[in-house]
Write an enzyme that holds these catalytic residues in place. Structure first.
Site, PDB file in Angstrom:
ATOM      1  N   LYS A   1      50.921  38.194  45.200  1.00 22.51           N
ATOM      2  CA  LYS A   1      49.504  38.498  44.923  1.00 22.51           C
ATOM      3  C   LYS A   1      48.580  37.570  45.711  1.00 22.51           C
ATOM      4  O   LYS A   1      47.533  37.998  46.236  1.00 22.51           O
ATOM      5  CB  LYS A   1      49.240  38.366  43.415  1.00 22.51           C
ATOM      6  CG  LYS A   1      47.788  38.485  42.990  1.00 22.51           C
ATOM      7  CD  LYS A   1      47.223  39.869  43.197  1.00 22.51           C
ATOM      8  CE  LYS A   1      45.776  39.931  42.702  1.00 22.51           C
ATOM      9  NZ  LYS A   1      45.136  41.203  43.064  1.00 22.51           N
TER      10      LYS A   1
ATOM     11  N   LYS B   1      38.406  32.081  44.547  1.00 21.83           N
ATOM     12  CA  LYS B   1      39.495  31.455  43.778  1.00 21.83           C
ATOM     13  C   LYS B   1      40.864  31.853  44.349  1.00 21.83           C
ATOM     14  O   LYS B   1      41.728  31.021  44.582  1.00 21.83           O
ATOM     15  CB  LYS B   1      39.350  31.905  42.321  1.00 21.83           C
ATOM     16  CG  LYS B   1      40.490  31.569  41.427  1.00 21.83           C
ATOM     17  CD  LYS B   1      40.996  32.637  40.495  1.00 21.83           C
ATOM     18  CE  LYS B   1      40.626  34.048  40.511  1.00 21.83           C
ATOM     19  NZ  LYS B   1      41.583  34.993  40.002  1.00 21.83           N
TER      20      LYS B   1
HETATM   21  N1  LIG Z   1      38.182  43.040  39.730  1.00 22.01           N
HETATM   22  C1  LIG Z   1      39.224  43.265  40.510  1.00 22.01           C
HETATM   23  O1  LIG Z   1      39.175  44.071  41.466  1.00 22.01           O
HETATM   24  C2  LIG Z   1      40.541  42.572  40.244  1.00 22.01           C
HETATM   25  C3  LIG Z   1      41.703  43.151  40.777  1.00 22.01           C
HETATM   26  C4  LIG Z   1      42.924  42.541  40.539  1.00 22.01           C
HETATM   27  C5  LIG Z   1      42.995  41.345  39.835  1.00 22.01           C
HETATM   28  N2  LIG Z   1      41.834  40.777  39.361  1.00 22.01           N
HETATM   29  C6  LIG Z   1      41.979  39.503  38.624  1.00 22.01           C
HETATM   30  O2  LIG Z   1      41.924  39.826  37.245  1.00 22.01           O
HETATM   31  C7  LIG Z   1      41.276  38.768  36.539  1.00 22.01           C
HETATM   32  C8  LIG Z   1      40.051  39.331  35.807  1.00 22.01           C
HETATM   33  O3  LIG Z   1      39.193  39.905  36.780  1.00 22.01           O
HETATM   34  P1  LIG Z   1      37.923  40.783  36.349  1.00 22.01           P
HETATM   35  O4  LIG Z   1      37.426  41.409  37.599  1.00 22.01           O
HETATM   36  O5  LIG Z   1      38.253  41.593  35.164  1.00 22.01           O
HETATM   37  O6  LIG Z   1      36.915  39.604  35.950  1.00 22.01           O
HETATM   38  P2  LIG Z   1      35.659  39.621  34.955  1.00 22.01           P
HETATM   39  O7  LIG Z   1      35.097  40.969  34.796  1.00 22.01           O
HETATM   40  O8  LIG Z   1      34.802  38.505  35.434  1.00 22.01           O
HETATM   41  O9  LIG Z   1      36.320  39.216  33.554  1.00 22.01           O
HETATM   42  C9  LIG Z   1      36.830  37.931  33.352  1.00 22.01           C
HETATM   43  C10 LIG Z   1      37.434  37.870  31.972  1.00 22.01           C
HETATM   44  O10 LIG Z   1      37.954  36.549  31.769  1.00 22.01           O
HETATM   45  C11 LIG Z   1      37.354  36.002  30.608  1.00 22.01           C
HETATM   46  N3  LIG Z   1      37.257  34.545  30.750  1.00 22.01           N
HETATM   47  C12 LIG Z   1      36.739  33.865  31.794  1.00 22.01           C
HETATM   48  N4  LIG Z   1      36.832  32.534  31.559  1.00 22.01           N
HETATM   49  C13 LIG Z   1      37.408  32.398  30.343  1.00 22.01           C
HETATM   50  C14 LIG Z   1      37.790  31.281  29.559  1.00 22.01           C
HETATM   51  N5  LIG Z   1      37.574  30.015  29.964  1.00 22.01           N
HETATM   52  N6  LIG Z   1      38.361  31.512  28.363  1.00 22.01           N
HETATM   53  C15 LIG Z   1      38.578  32.774  27.935  1.00 22.01           C
HETATM   54  N7  LIG Z   1      38.260  33.879  28.622  1.00 22.01           N
HETATM   55  C16 LIG Z   1      37.687  33.683  29.831  1.00 22.01           C
HETATM   56  C17 LIG Z   1      36.008  36.671  30.511  1.00 22.01           C
HETATM   57  O11 LIG Z   1      35.477  36.518  29.221  1.00 22.01           O
HETATM   58  P3  LIG Z   1      33.879  36.733  28.973  1.00 22.01           P
HETATM   59  O12 LIG Z   1      33.705  38.213  28.810  1.00 22.01           O
HETATM   60  O13 LIG Z   1      33.619  35.939  27.749  1.00 22.01           O
HETATM   61  O14 LIG Z   1      33.180  36.181  30.190  1.00 22.01           O
HETATM   62  C18 LIG Z   1      36.402  38.111  30.858  1.00 22.01           C
HETATM   63  O15 LIG Z   1      37.071  38.723  29.778  1.00 22.01           O
HETATM   64  C19 LIG Z   1      40.933  37.698  37.571  1.00 22.01           C
HETATM   65  O16 LIG Z   1      41.985  36.764  37.613  1.00 22.01           O
HETATM   66  C20 LIG Z   1      40.870  38.492  38.865  1.00 22.01           C
HETATM   67  O17 LIG Z   1      41.132  37.675  39.972  1.00 22.01           O
HETATM   68  C21 LIG Z   1      40.616  41.378  39.525  1.00 22.01           C
END
Ligand SMILES: NC(=O)c1ccc[n+]([C@@H]2O[C@H](COP(=O)([O-])OP(=O)(O)OC[C@H]3O[C@@H](n4cnc5c(N)ncnc54)[C@H](OP(=O)(O)O)[C@@H]3O)[C@@H](O)[C@H]2O)c1
Length: 289
Positions: free
Chosen positions: A171, A240
């Site tokens: 990844k 990140k």
């Molecule tokens: N978006 C994409 O295209 C994609 C694709 C593949 C993988 N990813 C990976 O998947 C993960 C999530 O991505 P996303 O796009 O869904 O991000 P996002 O919309 O920013 O959501 C982040 C999530 O993490 C939670 N969070 C952040 N800091 C936290 C902490 N200290 N303690 C507990 N919960 C915490 C947030 O809670 P709150 O709601 O309270 O902020 C939210 O539920 C990341 O690692 C990202 O790199 C993303």
């Protein structure tokens, strides 16, 4: 294996969790900001007040939060997963974290009697919603077999790369390559603009020509419009991942100058206050020199 706990209901997690519900599982959910659980509760999930409470009776636990710190808080914190999970449960970390943290987390879960998989994903929010994600798995084959029915509720492909940490190694490679592609398209768009080319047409041609990729096809039209408000993948998360990717390469004694340069560009994008915008906002940094 009917009870599933899903922790982290951001752009990715909410679609994945909804598909778990649609597949008929008994689902409990938790999110740091509780309001994001509402659509899941409306669809039939139970909302918990803490990770420990969410996982209490779960056979399969899935987390997808932000980064290493978020992962550590959710799994090992007070009221974290390890405070509530039952021995023998399958524990799946789908957050993109550093390779070193994923291996440490796997050890902590195994010591606590859980069966652990690292399982980052690709496919973005559209893939999460449509159940078309690709899962990048590390762990024991029999644990993966136990998890497969749940993973198949939101995945169309499951790639097993090796032991715990192997899914994350892949990844971080693919996401750092994605960072290079994004920066290259931003530079190309800047030159196209300077050359007076029609940018919408440039974006269309890039999306179908020899350098076309899903990344190019999605990001070029946003750059043609210089529009980065609608977030599909936040710049802070791309930064990140590129940072973790470079760190892993260095630990493996690999020289990665292109990766390093682009990781630095994304870090500067975040420093410029663009971290919460879509990753395409790297264009602003590049255009401003
Ligand atoms: N978006 C994409 O295209 C994609 C694709 C593949 C993988 N990813 C990976 O998947 C993960 C999530 O991505 P996303 O796009 O869904 O991000 P996002 O919309 O920013 O959501 C982040 C999530 O993490 C939670 N969070 C952040 N800091 C936290 C902490 N200290 N303690 C507990 N919960 C915490 C947030 O809670 P709150 O709601 O309270 O902020 C939210 O539920 C990341 O690692 C990202 O790199 C993303």
């Amino acid at each position: 294996m009917r009870k599933v706990a899903f922790l982290g209901l951001g752009l990715m997690g909410r679609g994945m969790a909804l598909n778990v519900l649609k597949a008929g599982y008994d689902l409990s959910v938790w999110n740091r900001s509780p309001g994001k659980a509402a659509p899941l509760v409306d669809a039939g999930a139970k909302a918990a007040d803490s990770p420990a409470e969410a996982v209490r009776d779960a056979d399969v636990i899935v987390t997808i939060v932000g980064d290493d710190d978020a992962s550590e808080a959710v799994w090992l914190g007070d009221d974290g997963v390890l405070q509530g999970a039952k021995p023998g449960a399958i524990a799946i970390e789908s957050t993109t974290v550093s390779h070193g943290w994923m291996v440490k987390l796997g050890d902590a879960c195994t010591e606590a009697g859980l069966r652990f998989l690292d399982c980052p994903v690709t496919g973005g929010p559209p893939g999460a919603q449509s159940g078309q994600l690709t899962m990048l798995v590390g762990g024991e084959a029999d644990v993966l077999d136990g998890a497969r029915p749940v993973l198949e509720s939101y995945a169309k492909r499951i790639y097993h790369f090796g032991p715990v940490g192997a899914g994350t190694a892949y990844k971080l490679i693919v996401n750092t390559i994605g960072a290079v592609q994004a920066a290259a398209v931003a530079e190309g768009m800047m030159v196209a603009k300077a050359a007076g080319l029609p940018l919408d047409l440039v974006a269309e041609a890039l999306g179908s020509g020899s350098v076309a990729s899903p990344m190019t096809a999605y990001i070029a039209p946003r750059m043609a419009k210089n529009e980065h408000e609608e977030v599909r993948f936040a710049a802070k998360w791309r930064s990140k991942d590129a940072g973790y990717g470079v760190a892993m390469a260095h630990e493996l004694d690999c020289a990665v100058p292109a990766f390093e340069y682009v990781a630095d560009l994304f870090a500067r994008t975040v420093d410029a206050g663009l971290g919460a915008r879509n990753e395409s906002a790297i264009q602003r940094l590049i255009e401003n020199g």
